[in-house]
Design an enzyme around this catalytic site. Structure first.
Site, PDB file in Angstrom:
ATOM      1  CG  ASP A 195      -1.990  -1.026   1.196  1.00  0.00           C
ATOM      2  OD1 ASP A 195      -2.320  -1.446  -0.014  1.00  0.00           O
ATOM      3  OD2 ASP A 195      -2.653  -1.151   2.211  1.00  0.00           O
TER       4      ASP A 195
ATOM      5  CE1 TYR B 215       4.453  -6.804   3.327  1.00  0.00           C
ATOM      6  CE2 TYR B 215       3.986  -9.123   3.095  1.00  0.00           C
ATOM      7  CZ  TYR B 215       3.977  -7.916   2.488  1.00  0.00           C
ATOM      8  OH  TYR B 215       3.426  -7.678   1.248  1.00  0.00           O
TER       9      TYR B 215
END
Length: 297
Positions: free
Chosen positions: A60, A124
């Site tokens: 994002d 992540y």
């Protein structure tokens, strides 16, 4: 000579000024994705036809990457042979020098290789700094690169207990934000790794005050939309005492995106995609192809 080549590139970026990794429509002036700049750099290498990247992992706006990946096909003009991998990396970085984007490595891969579908895992890391009442208390090397929390301490034991509930295979519908893609995606994912460990500030040896920094690491073959940020927000809420471990378990069991509490999503700025892993065998180009190229050079 057939000089069309498929490449897999790994690249990193500071996502603060980009609208995400995926390219943006030309009808949205003032916005750009990391993909737009990579494709512009490829265009300046003068391929026979326009090059489109297929990115392995969408991130994002505001999310960063130490290592994302993408594949593309490239054919040079005048029947020139494919770029050597190191030459391609240097050329792309030359044209990217004004951006906070760098290509770290490239591989020639088989013509049926797919960066997204051949990925074996994605990792992540979410970074949080504690005891931060204002962004001015952070060194410049941390601004927009971590989530600054006012809390001086978190109940890490409770967070790890909650994280253990999220590890393994589950229906993560409650931790997926609504999107048009959710209709077509299976919500079951296997969380191979979910760990909570102390971290270090990028300026820990040089800043005038000690920064208490924690890192949450998530590894899975794939993730749902905003899953990591929603899980992070919930785990931090457990650490703050705003959410109990049993309440988090109830959210998971609900298997409903509406069960996730409002205003709990962790901000984008602390999230980094750190690894996309592949099988070495999937990256191997046949010796026969190389020998045929050399024979026709």
């Amino acid at each position: 000579m057939h000089n069309r080549a498929r490449y897999l590139i790994f690249f990193q970026y500071i996502g603060t000024k980009y609208s995400g990794v995926v390219g943006v429509s030309r009808y949205q002036p003032g916005y750009s994705g990391v993909q737009d700049h990579l494709e512009e750099a490829l265009r300046r290498l003068k391929p026979i036809s326009p090059v489109s990247l297929l990115v392995s992992s969408r991130t994002d706006s505001g999310v960063h990457a130490f290592s994302n990946s993408a594949h593309f096909d490239f054919q040079r003009r005048n029947n020139k042979p494919p770029f050597a991998e190191d030459v391609l990396v240097q050329a792309l970085n030359f044209y990217l020098r004004a951006e906070q984007i760098r290509v770290t490595r490239a591989h020639r891969v088989p013509s049926d290789f797919h960066a997204r579908f051949r990925a074996q895992s994605r990792t992540y890391v979410y970074r949080m700094a504690l005891g931060v009442c204002s962004h001015t208390q952070l060194p410049l090397t941390e601004c927009d690169l971590c989530w600054g929390l006012r809390d001086k301490e978190l109940d890490v034991g409770a967070m790890r207990e909650a994280a253990a509930l999220l590890a393994g295979t589950h229906d993560f519908s409650s931790f997926a934000a609504e999107s048009h893609e959710m209709v077509f995606k299976r919500p079951v994912r296997n969380m191979d790794v979910l760990s909570i460990q102390p971290g270090l500030s990028f300026a820990h040896s040089h800043f005038h005050r000690e920064i208490s920094l924690w890192e949450l690491t998530f590894r899975s073959r794939s993730f749902l939309y905003r899953q990591v940020r929603r899980m992070t927000g919930a785990l931090v809420a457990v650490g703050q005492g705003r959410l109990s471990v049993s309440q988090l378990a109830d959210i998971l069991k609900a298997r409903d995106t509406r069960a996730y509490p409002q205003n709990m999503l962790a901000p984008a700025r602390g999230l980094f995609l750190t690894r996309v892993d592949y099988k070495e065998s999937d990256l191997q180009l046949s010796d026969q192809l190389y020998s045929n190229e050399n024979a026709t050079d």
